[in-house]
Design a protein around this motif. Structure first.
Motif, mmCIF file in Angstrom:
data_model
loop_
_atom_site.group_PDB
_atom_site.id
_atom_site.type_symbol
_atom_site.label_atom_id
_atom_site.label_comp_id
_atom_site.label_asym_id
_atom_site.label_seq_id
_atom_site.Cartn_x
_atom_site.Cartn_y
_atom_site.Cartn_z
ATOM 1 N N GLY A 1 0.692 -0.889 0.489
ATOM 2 C CA GLY A 1 -0.238 -0.028 -0.147
ATOM 3 C C GLY A 1 0.953 1.096 0.008
ATOM 4 O O GLY A 1 0.251 2.278 0.393
ATOM 5 N N ARG A 2 2.290 1.462 -0.416
ATOM 6 C CA ARG A 2 3.053 2.502 -0.450
ATOM 7 C C ARG A 2 3.300 3.246 -1.500
ATOM 8 O O ARG A 2 2.679 2.303 -2.889
ATOM 9 C CB ARG A 2 4.222 1.950 0.192
ATOM 10 C CG ARG A 2 4.456 1.514 1.666
ATOM 11 C CD ARG A 2 5.763 1.019 2.330
ATOM 12 N NE ARG A 2 5.988 0.972 3.892
ATOM 13 C CZ ARG A 2 5.598 1.030 4.523
ATOM 14 N NH1 ARG A 2 6.143 2.903 4.736
ATOM 15 N NH2 ARG A 2 5.497 0.182 5.975
ATOM 16 N N VAL B 1 7.801 20.997 6.872
ATOM 17 C CA VAL B 1 8.516 21.168 6.287
ATOM 18 C C VAL B 1 9.801 20.176 6.748
ATOM 19 O O VAL B 1 9.607 18.468 6.376
ATOM 20 C CB VAL B 1 9.776 22.117 6.319
ATOM 21 C CG1 VAL B 1 11.033 21.455 5.793
ATOM 22 C CG2 VAL B 1 9.302 23.210 5.181
ATOM 23 N N SER B 2 9.280 19.430 8.028
ATOM 24 C CA SER B 2 10.213 18.679 8.678
ATOM 25 C C SER B 2 9.828 17.561 8.705
ATOM 26 O O SER B 2 10.181 16.134 8.121
ATOM 27 C CB SER B 2 10.251 19.222 10.282
ATOM 28 O OG SER B 2 10.620 17.972 11.137
ATOM 29 N N LEU B 3 8.412 17.270 8.679
ATOM 30 C CA LEU B 3 7.574 16.204 8.530
ATOM 31 C C LEU B 3 7.493 15.477 7.079
ATOM 32 O O LEU B 3 8.348 14.509 6.666
ATOM 33 C CB LEU B 3 5.984 16.832 8.787
ATOM 34 C CG LEU B 3 5.426 15.356 8.017
ATOM 35 C CD1 LEU B 3 5.157 14.121 9.248
ATOM 36 C CD2 LEU B 3 3.424 16.026 8.698
ATOM 37 N N THR C 1 8.765 11.365 3.695
ATOM 38 C CA THR C 1 8.967 10.666 2.441
ATOM 39 C C THR C 1 10.021 9.287 2.429
ATOM 40 O O THR C 1 11.483 9.496 2.889
ATOM 41 C CB THR C 1 9.719 12.099 1.612
ATOM 42 O OG1 THR C 1 8.780 13.321 1.826
ATOM 43 C CG2 THR C 1 9.733 11.646 -0.332
ATOM 44 N N SER C 2 9.790 8.751 1.573
ATOM 45 C CA SER C 2 10.905 7.667 1.148
ATOM 46 C C SER C 2 11.786 7.954 -0.338
ATOM 47 O O SER C 2 11.453 8.448 -0.752
ATOM 48 C CB SER C 2 9.695 6.458 0.714
ATOM 49 O OG SER C 2 9.729 5.734 1.530
ATOM 50 N N ALA D 1 -3.210 3.454 5.107
ATOM 51 C CA ALA D 1 -3.258 4.227 5.861
ATOM 52 C C ALA D 1 -1.952 4.849 6.406
ATOM 53 O O ALA D 1 -2.256 6.125 8.139
ATOM 54 C CB ALA D 1 -4.102 4.469 6.409
ATOM 55 N N GLN D 2 -1.377 4.104 7.532
ATOM 56 C CA GLN D 2 -0.511 3.982 8.416
ATOM 57 C C GLN D 2 1.155 4.223 8.038
ATOM 58 O O GLN D 2 2.521 3.861 8.652
ATOM 59 C CB GLN D 2 -0.367 2.511 9.047
ATOM 60 C CG GLN D 2 -1.587 2.191 9.854
ATOM 61 C CD GLN D 2 -1.849 3.402 10.929
ATOM 62 O OE1 GLN D 2 -1.456 3.629 11.666
ATOM 63 N NE2 GLN D 2 -3.232 3.927 10.871
ATOM 64 N N ASP D 3 1.988 4.188 6.540
ATOM 65 C CA ASP D 3 2.180 4.844 6.009
ATOM 66 C C ASP D 3 2.965 6.003 6.220
ATOM 67 O O ASP D 3 1.863 7.157 6.108
ATOM 68 C CB ASP D 3 2.362 4.133 4.228
ATOM 69 C CG ASP D 3 3.648 4.808 3.795
ATOM 70 O OD1 ASP D 3 4.628 4.413 3.776
ATOM 71 O OD2 ASP D 3 3.350 6.362 3.208
ATOM 72 N N PRO D 4 3.918 6.019 6.419
ATOM 73 C CA PRO D 4 4.046 8.457 7.236
ATOM 74 C C PRO D 4 4.052 8.803 5.824
ATOM 75 O O PRO D 4 3.634 9.862 6.751
ATOM 76 C CB PRO D 4 5.746 8.192 6.949
ATOM 77 C CG PRO D 4 5.653 6.264 8.151
ATOM 78 C CD PRO D 4 5.180 5.356 6.815
ATOM 79 N N PHE D 5 4.059 8.408 5.302
ATOM 80 C CA PHE D 5 4.260 9.354 3.453
ATOM 81 C C PHE D 5 2.488 9.454 3.865
ATOM 82 O O PHE D 5 1.877 10.961 3.613
ATOM 83 C CB PHE D 5 4.691 8.620 2.554
ATOM 84 C CG PHE D 5 4.685 10.215 1.496
ATOM 85 C CD1 PHE D 5 5.679 11.119 0.604
ATOM 86 C CD2 PHE D 5 3.304 9.882 0.149
ATOM 87 C CE1 PHE D 5 5.297 11.929 -0.090
ATOM 88 C CE2 PHE D 5 3.781 10.298 -0.687
ATOM 89 C CZ PHE D 5 4.114 12.237 -0.632
ATOM 90 N N VAL D 6 1.693 8.806 3.287
ATOM 91 C CA VAL D 6 -0.107 8.955 3.403
ATOM 92 C C VAL D 6 0.232 9.660 4.466
ATOM 93 O O VAL D 6 -0.673 11.070 4.292
ATOM 94 C CB VAL D 6 -0.430 7.751 3.636
ATOM 95 C CG1 VAL D 6 -1.696 7.543 3.041
ATOM 96 C CG2 VAL D 6 -0.214 6.588 2.166
#
Length: 199
Positions: free
Chosen positions: A12-13, A64-66, A71-72, A132-137
């Motif tokens: 799901g990424r 910006v920090s987030l 991001t991969s 939904a648990q992916d950091p980028f999402v």
């Protein structure tokens, strides 16, 4: 062309090359806003409205920090040219009919922030199958949520009584900034195989 990011991986990424370009664009835009808010901040807050400048500066910095962490990233040689065009697009522009340079800068900054927060809806690009648990999402959802909150402050300033005598100049600055941001965002999306973003 698709209207969404992807195709997503089995977990799901979002594909890293899409993450890289979307994040680079958002970091460029929100980083420019953070720098310009920092420049406008006085050393000491003497007026109530200046507290909002301080809050906006920190929220833009947080975005910006987030993105930097969520991001991969992958190597993308095309980003050099794109970053140069984005950074030049965020530079302050003169506001016709405004003699006070500080007021003109505030109008420019509010118009740019309004265009970025209203015109870029990154979470709308996420397909239903995105993790939904992916950091980028999660980061894209968070950015869109914060943009909605920040947008309210821009609207209050731009529609405020202090700018009533300059309504035409404000409207022209807004229209110019919105058109510029939409064009850059559309070009970015096309570069990663995405057509018009969903409404």
């Amino acid at each position: 062309m698709s209207g969404f990011l992807g195709p997503v991986a089995p977990d799901g990424r979002i594909p890293p090359y899409q993450q890289t370009k979307v994040a680079a664009f958002l970091i460029s835009a929100h980083g420019a806003l953070a720098r310009q808010f920092a420049f406008m901040l006085p050393a000491r807050l003497d007026a109530a409205w200046q507290t909002e400048l301080n809050a906006q500066f920190y929220r833009e910095t947080e975005i910006v920090s987030l993105l930097l962490r969520a991001t991969s990233w992958v190597l993308d040689p095309s980003l050099g040219y794109m970053l140069a065009s984005w950074e030049s697009a965020w530079l302050p522009a003169p506001v016709e009919g405004i003699a006070d340079p500080r007021l003109a800068q505030m109008i420019h900054l509010a118009a740019l922030a309004h265009a970025v927060h209203a015109g870029i809806r990154p979470a709308a690009l996420l397909p239903l199958e995105a993790n939904a648990q992916d950091p980028f999402v999660m980061a894209l959802h968070r950015i869109e949520f914060e943009s909605g909150r920040l947008l309210q402050a821009q609207i209050l300033f731009l529609k405020g009584t202090d700018l009533a005598p300059h309504r035409d100049a404000v409207s022209a600055a807004l229209a110019q900034r919105h058109a510029g941001v939409r064009k850059l965002w559309r070009e970015l999306l096309e570069s990663i195989g995405i057509g018009a973003p969903p409404a």
